[in-house]
Motif scaffolding. Structure first.
Motif, PDB file in Angstrom:
ATOM      1  N   LEU A  52       0.803  -1.223   0.000  1.00  0.00           N
ATOM      2  CA  LEU A  52       0.000   0.000   0.000  1.00  0.00           C
ATOM      3  C   LEU A  52       0.836   1.274   0.000  1.00  0.00           C
ATOM      4  CD1 LEU A  52      -2.925   1.129   0.208  1.00  0.00           C
ATOM      5  CD2 LEU A  52      -2.640   1.091   2.691  1.00  0.00           C
ATOM      6  N   MET A  53       2.017   1.224   0.636  1.00  0.00           N
ATOM      7  CA  MET A  53       2.828   2.427   0.804  1.00  0.00           C
ATOM      8  C   MET A  53       3.853   2.544  -0.320  1.00  0.00           C
ATOM      9  SD  MET A  53       1.622   3.782   3.569  1.00  0.00           S
ATOM     10  CE  MET A  53       2.882   4.970   4.019  1.00  0.00           C
ATOM     11  N   PRO A  54       3.690   3.481  -1.245  1.00  0.00           N
ATOM     12  CA  PRO A  54       4.665   3.645  -2.327  1.00  0.00           C
ATOM     13  C   PRO A  54       6.085   3.873  -1.810  1.00  0.00           C
ATOM     14  CG  PRO A  54       2.685   4.902  -2.810  1.00  0.00           C
ATOM     15  CD  PRO A  54       2.549   4.403  -1.401  1.00  0.00           C
ATOM     16  N   ALA A  55       6.216   4.512  -0.647  1.00  0.00           N
ATOM     17  CA  ALA A  55       7.546   4.780  -0.094  1.00  0.00           C
ATOM     18  C   ALA A  55       8.301   3.483   0.184  1.00  0.00           C
ATOM     19  CB  ALA A  55       7.438   5.610   1.178  1.00  0.00           C
ATOM     20  N   VAL A  56       7.594   2.447   0.626  1.00  0.00           N
ATOM     21  CA  VAL A  56       8.250   1.176   0.927  1.00  0.00           C
ATOM     22  C   VAL A  56       8.821   0.559  -0.348  1.00  0.00           C
ATOM     23  CG1 VAL A  56       7.888  -1.174   1.794  1.00  0.00           C
ATOM     24  CG2 VAL A  56       6.832   0.763   2.977  1.00  0.00           C
ATOM     25  N   VAL A  57       8.078   0.663  -1.447  1.00  0.00           N
ATOM     26  CA  VAL A  57       8.568   0.168  -2.737  1.00  0.00           C
ATOM     27  C   VAL A  57       9.769   1.001  -3.193  1.00  0.00           C
ATOM     28  CG1 VAL A  57       7.960  -0.300  -5.138  1.00  0.00           C
ATOM     29  CG2 VAL A  57       6.243  -0.616  -3.336  1.00  0.00           C
ATOM     30  N   GLU A  58       9.672   2.293  -2.976  1.00  0.00           N
ATOM     31  CA  GLU A  58      10.776   3.207  -3.339  1.00  0.00           C
ATOM     32  C   GLU A  58      12.040   2.857  -2.562  1.00  0.00           C
ATOM     33  OE1 GLU A  58      11.170   7.921  -2.871  1.00  0.00           O
ATOM     34  OE2 GLU A  58       9.285   7.294  -3.796  1.00  0.00           O
ATOM     35  N   TRP A  59      11.904   2.600  -1.260  1.00  0.00           N
ATOM     36  CA  TRP A  59      13.063   2.237  -0.434  1.00  0.00           C
ATOM     37  C   TRP A  59      13.644   0.906  -0.880  1.00  0.00           C
ATOM     38  CZ3 TRP A  59      10.000   3.296   4.721  1.00  0.00           C
ATOM     39  CH2 TRP A  59       9.837   4.681   4.873  1.00  0.00           C
ATOM     40  N   ALA A  60      12.766  -0.017  -1.276  1.00  0.00           N
ATOM     41  CA  ALA A  60      13.232  -1.333  -1.711  1.00  0.00           C
ATOM     42  C   ALA A  60      14.082  -1.236  -2.971  1.00  0.00           C
ATOM     43  CB  ALA A  60      12.041  -2.254  -1.962  1.00  0.00           C
ATOM     44  N   ARG A  61      13.719  -0.334  -3.842  1.00  0.00           N
ATOM     45  CA  ARG A  61      14.456  -0.180  -5.103  1.00  0.00           C
ATOM     46  C   ARG A  61      15.647   0.765  -4.952  1.00  0.00           C
ATOM     47  NH1 ARG A  61      11.436  -2.653  -8.972  1.00  0.00           N
ATOM     48  NH2 ARG A  61       9.160  -2.697  -8.731  1.00  0.00           N
ATOM     49  N   GLY A  62      15.683   1.502  -3.838  1.00  0.00           N
ATOM     50  CA  GLY A  62      16.736   2.487  -3.619  1.00  0.00           C
ATOM     51  C   GLY A  62      17.688   2.072  -2.517  1.00  0.00           C
ATOM     52  N   PRO A  63      17.576   2.696  -1.324  1.00  0.00           N
ATOM     53  CA  PRO A  63      18.562   2.450  -0.263  1.00  0.00           C
ATOM     54  C   PRO A  63      18.620   1.020   0.251  1.00  0.00           C
ATOM     55  CG  PRO A  63      16.736   3.817   0.543  1.00  0.00           C
ATOM     56  CD  PRO A  63      16.600   3.746  -0.944  1.00  0.00           C
ATOM     57  N   MET A  64      17.530   0.256   0.115  1.00  0.00           N
ATOM     58  CA  MET A  64      17.540  -1.131   0.595  1.00  0.00           C
ATOM     59  C   MET A  64      17.746  -2.144  -0.518  1.00  0.00           C
ATOM     60  SD  MET A  64      14.951  -1.723   3.768  1.00  0.00           S
ATOM     61  CE  MET A  64      13.447  -1.431   2.837  1.00  0.00           C
ATOM     62  N   ALA A  65      18.176  -1.707  -1.689  1.00  0.00           N
ATOM     63  CA  ALA A  65      18.328  -2.628  -2.825  1.00  0.00           C
ATOM     64  C   ALA A  65      19.237  -3.799  -2.485  1.00  0.00           C
ATOM     65  CB  ALA A  65      18.859  -1.867  -4.034  1.00  0.00           C
ATOM     66  N   GLU A  66      20.272  -3.557  -1.675  1.00  0.00           N
ATOM     67  CA  GLU A  66      21.202  -4.634  -1.323  1.00  0.00           C
ATOM     68  C   GLU A  66      20.520  -5.709  -0.488  1.00  0.00           C
ATOM     69  OE1 GLU A  66      23.845  -3.107   2.256  1.00  0.00           O
ATOM     70  OE2 GLU A  66      23.412  -1.464   0.882  1.00  0.00           O
ATOM     71  N   VAL A  67      19.544  -5.321   0.332  1.00  0.00           N
ATOM     72  CA  VAL A  67      18.800  -6.290   1.139  1.00  0.00           C
ATOM     73  C   VAL A  67      17.918  -7.158   0.240  1.00  0.00           C
ATOM     74  CG1 VAL A  67      17.085  -6.559   2.980  1.00  0.00           C
ATOM     75  CG2 VAL A  67      18.811  -4.752   3.143  1.00  0.00           C
ATOM     76  N   PHE A  68      17.343  -6.560  -0.786  1.00  0.00           N
ATOM     77  CA  PHE A  68      16.424  -7.281  -1.671  1.00  0.00           C
ATOM     78  C   PHE A  68      17.160  -8.191  -2.645  1.00  0.00           C
ATOM     79  CE2 PHE A  68      13.510  -4.406   0.157  1.00  0.00           C
ATOM     80  CZ  PHE A  68      12.248  -4.953  -0.023  1.00  0.00           C
ATOM     81  N   GLY A  69      18.414  -7.941  -2.883  1.00  0.00           N
ATOM     82  CA  GLY A  69      19.227  -8.844  -3.687  1.00  0.00           C
ATOM     83  C   GLY A  69      18.712  -9.093  -5.089  1.00  0.00           C
TER      84      GLY A  69
END
Length: 222
Positions: free
Chosen positions: A93-110
């Motif tokens: 629901l939160m676009p910011a969470v998707v944005e963080w996943a593709r940005g600063p947390m990209a290394e976590v998402f692998g």
């Protein structure tokens, strides 16, 4: 010890600040004063997926709906267990969470968001569930701290009798519904059974080991 650094923040529709924090290699997502998730603790989020895929063992071309992107631990575990013909939709629901996943947390998402089996929808998972009957082999929910609306009051409807009825209708015959919670909730277990599911309560460690916080996962089968 390194200090926490705020990487991003957004206000939820209920007026509470959702923040992404980082300390060295560690990430944390906070809602007000509550920590919703931490990159060091992935065990129970992974179990949400592994329990669902185990219940569907042998079923080809699984269609899975994951409610809540979080830090991607559930998604990564699901992709690891599913075959190439599977399709996984993540409703966040939160676009910011998707944005963080593709940005600063990209290394976590692998790189899992780039997997061709994955579709991310910036939408209320409840809307996706109600959209069509018998659409999903598995529905996984990790949108709150349990069967109550902590992050968003509207999430309460997902765990109500009507919400569970909608999930029942959305699942294909033999489908599985797994729900993550920080604590047990006997009333929710009763609602699942009343909705027609067979239910197993699975206590799971937050860090996937023998120590640490114990969370609860419901494995409900249609």
């Amino acid at each position: 010890m390194l200090p926490w650094v705020r990487l991003g923040a957004v206000e939820t529709e209920d007026g509470v600040e959702l923040r992404l924090m980082r300390r060295g290699a560690e990430f944390s997502i906070m809602l007000g004063t509550n920590e919703l998730m931490n990159s060091r603790l992935s065990g129970s989020e992974e179990a949400l997926a592994t329990l669902a895929t185990a219940a569907l063992a042998g079923r080809p071309q699984v269609k899975m709906l994951i409610g809540g992107l979080g830090m991607g631990f559930t998604l990564r575990a699901a992709l690891k267990a599913l075959d190439d013909g599977a399709r996984v939709t993540v409703a966040e629901l939160m676009p910011a969470v998707v944005e963080w996943a593709r940005g600063p947390m990209a290394e976590v998402f692998g790189g899992c968001l780039g997997d061709p089996r994955v579709t991310v929808r910036e939408e209320d998972v409840g809307v996706v569930i109600r959209a069509a009957a018998r659409s999903w082999d598995a529905i996984l929910l990790d949108v709150d701290n349990g069967p109550e609306g902590l992050t968003r009051q509207g999430n309460d409807a997902l765990y109500s009798a009507a919400g569970l009825g909608a999930t029942w209708q959305a699942l294909r015959p033999g489908g599985v519904f797994t729900v993550w919670s920080s604590t047990p909730d006997p009333a929710f277990t009763r609602r699942l059974k009343k909705a027609g599911f067979s239910v197993e309560e699975v206590p799971t460690r937050a860090n996937g080991k023998k120590r640490g916080a114990r969370h609860m996962i419901w494995v409900a089968r249609k």
